[in-house]
Design an enzyme around this catalytic site. Structure first.
Site, PDB file in Angstrom:
ATOM      1  N   TYR A 180      50.537  21.382 -16.143  1.00 16.66           N
ATOM      2  CA  TYR A 180      49.530  21.768 -16.801  1.00 16.66           C
ATOM      3  C   TYR A 180      49.374  21.226 -18.319  1.00 16.66           C
ATOM      4  O   TYR A 180      50.355  21.456 -19.095  1.00 16.66           O
ATOM      5  CB  TYR A 180      48.946  23.240 -16.737  1.00 16.66           C
ATOM      6  CG  TYR A 180      47.900  23.587 -17.511  1.00 16.66           C
ATOM      7  CD1 TYR A 180      46.616  23.298 -17.037  1.00 16.66           C
ATOM      8  CD2 TYR A 180      47.850  24.358 -18.811  1.00 16.66           C
ATOM      9  CE1 TYR A 180      45.428  23.506 -17.731  1.00 16.66           C
ATOM     10  CE2 TYR A 180      46.807  24.651 -19.597  1.00 16.66           C
ATOM     11  CZ  TYR A 180      45.419  24.238 -18.961  1.00 16.66           C
ATOM     12  OH  TYR A 180      44.313  24.826 -19.765  1.00 16.66           O
TER      13      TYR A 180
ATOM     14  N   ASP B 274      55.771  16.942 -22.273  1.00 18.10           N
ATOM     15  CA  ASP B 274      54.766  18.030 -22.936  1.00 18.10           C
ATOM     16  C   ASP B 274      55.808  19.122 -22.975  1.00 18.10           C
ATOM     17  O   ASP B 274      56.376  19.659 -22.245  1.00 18.10           O
ATOM     18  CB  ASP B 274      53.845  18.376 -21.786  1.00 18.10           C
ATOM     19  CG  ASP B 274      52.921  19.508 -22.120  1.00 18.10           C
ATOM     20  OD1 ASP B 274      53.461  20.199 -23.241  1.00 18.10           O
ATOM     21  OD2 ASP B 274      51.840  19.953 -21.731  1.00 18.10           O
TER      22      ASP B 274
ATOM     23  N   LYS C 187      52.725  26.162 -29.167  1.00  6.26           N
ATOM     24  CA  LYS C 187      52.819  27.669 -29.210  1.00  6.26           C
ATOM     25  C   LYS C 187      54.126  27.965 -30.319  1.00  6.26           C
ATOM     26  O   LYS C 187      53.908  28.318 -31.354  1.00  6.26           O
ATOM     27  CB  LYS C 187      53.632  27.797 -27.645  1.00  6.26           C
ATOM     28  CG  LYS C 187      52.471  27.522 -26.811  1.00  6.26           C
ATOM     29  CD  LYS C 187      53.090  28.062 -25.377  1.00  6.26           C
ATOM     30  CE  LYS C 187      51.943  27.755 -24.360  1.00  6.26           C
ATOM     31  NZ  LYS C 187      50.743  28.621 -24.186  1.00  6.26           N
TER      32      LYS C 187
END
Length: 420
Positions: free
Chosen positions: A142, A235, A263
């Site tokens: 994702y 990613d 994050k």
């Protein structure tokens, strides 16, 4: 959970589904979500006063724990001087230098506000640099909620049984090719058949549960991309500063063309970044022709929180975090395997799979017993353990977990599994 239930019903009247990110709605598990009022260290307190062990850490960022004094102080001191200027600041210069020094793949970096933005901009940059249109993504990985990447994505997309999403034009979706994780043969065929701008993947997927890359998979994938003039985008929104100070790239000793961070990089505030080889990054506006912008990019509060977090991520910190993760593994893995379930862990992220053998790709994750996971999640929450509310998500541990918390964790797992 009376107050949480009342808030949830109230939220549904003004917020679609009652939440601002789909997986929070608990649709894949039993019951309703607790509304969190505050948190300290590895513990959260909901609106009803229940104290809950946090096993998601805001989906990764809270690696140090909630409300760490150094980070709170950095935010407060910065806020006294203003919260947003829309101009360059010295803090973002120092932060960019610190990021490039920490991560082996970063020659240059551009800040933005979310992981979705970081992957979206990295893909546009890869297309602009290579002058190619096709992208290869990995099934179950994702990369945010933008059109190119909502194709065979994990996490919320898989939770809600949607192969993509309405609203994505077919002409956009057809430019995204997909391949299984841990499988180079399919990617080899795609690179030979199409002019592919980039392959993008999570080095350690966390949005189909924690999946471990096979030995040499990442390094061989990088070599394959190089042989076809295709960029490799890793990613690291979840793995950046979690698996090591230099992220998964340091952990697995690879140096891709572009990296996306999020994050942890913002210390719990909305902040992300993408960067990589100077030759590629130099194509970004205003130096190059590939356009990217954001009013709140490099927001001073987020940069201050990010810098304060990076200061705490020392070698000693990772030794402590990994030792804690190892203790937890030794405590709960036997309990899990005794129930004919499986578990994958890389560093401080792991997933319990309701499947006998640990999966190696998204197709195998789909073979899990999702109904049983839903029952387990509800039972674990009754034991005051906040697991990710989806079989497709990973647990993220923090260094604030003490030995007494580990005992509480193990006892809760044992009780929940015994009631299955």
């Amino acid at each position: 959970m009376n107050k949480s239930k009342i808030l949830f019903e109230r939220a549904k009247k003004r917020i679609p589904g009652g939440v601002n990110s789909p997986v929070r709605a608990f649709k894949a598990v039993k019951g309703d979500p607790p509304f969190i009022k505050e948190a300290r260290g590895c513990w959260m307190i909901d609106e009803d006063g229940n104290k809950i062990l946090d096993l998601i850490g805001s989906w990764g960022p809270m690696i140090i724990g909630h409300a760490h004094p150094s980070i709170i102080q950095a935010i407060q001191e910065t806020a006294q001087k203003g919260t947003s200027f829309g101009t360059p600041t010295r803090g973002e210069v120092f932060f960019a230098e610190e990021l490039c020094s920490a991560h082996p793949a970063l020659d240059m970096v551009r800040l933005c506000s979310s992981g979705t933005e970081a992957t979206m901009h990295a893909i546009r940059l890869a297309r602009g640099f290579t002058q190619r249109d096709h992208i290869v993504k990995i099934d179950g990985c994702y990369h945010g909620a933008h059109d190119s990447m909502l194709v065979k994505a994990g996490s919320g997309v898989a939770t809600f049984a949607a192969p993509g999403s309405p609203g994505i034009p077919a002409d956009v979706a057809k430019l995204t090719l997909t391949a299984p994780f841990n499988n180079l043969e399919v990617i080899q065929e795609q690179l030979s058949k199409y002019d592919v701008a980039a392959v993008i993947l999570e080095a350690v997927p966390g949005n189909m549960g924690c999946i471990i890359p096979k030995e040499n998979y990442l390094s061989d994938l990088l070599s394959l991309c190089r042989s076809h003039g295709t960029l490799l985008i890793v990613d690291e929104v979840m793995t950046g500063f979690r698996l090591a100070r230099g992220g998964a790239c340091e952990y697995y000793n690879i140096k891709p063309d572009l990296v996306c961070l999020g994050k942890i990089v913002g210390g719990g505030l909305p902040l992300a970044a993408f960067g990589g080889r100077e030759e590629v990054m130099s194509c970004l506006s205003p130096k190059g022709a590939v356009y990217q912008a954001g009013t709140l990019s490099g927001n001073p509060l987020a940069v201050a929180a990010g810098r304060a977090t990076l200061e705490l991520l020392t070698p000693e910190f990772y030794d402590r975090l990994n030792a804690t993760s190892e203790k937890i593994d030794k405590k709960i893995r036997p309990l899990v395997e005794a129930k004919d379930l499986s578990m994958n862990r890389v560093g401080s992220m792991f997933t319990i799979f309701f499947r006998a053998d640990a999966p190696t790709c998204f197709q195998e994750v789909l073979e899990c017993d999702f109904e049983a996971f839903g029952r387990f999640h509800a039972l674990a929450l009754e034991e005051r353990l906040y697991f990710p509310p989806s079989q497709y998500e990973a647990v993220f541990l923090s260094a604030s977990i003490e030995d007494s918390d580990i005992e509480f964790f193990a006892a809760g797992i044992e009780s929940a599994l015994s009631q299955m």
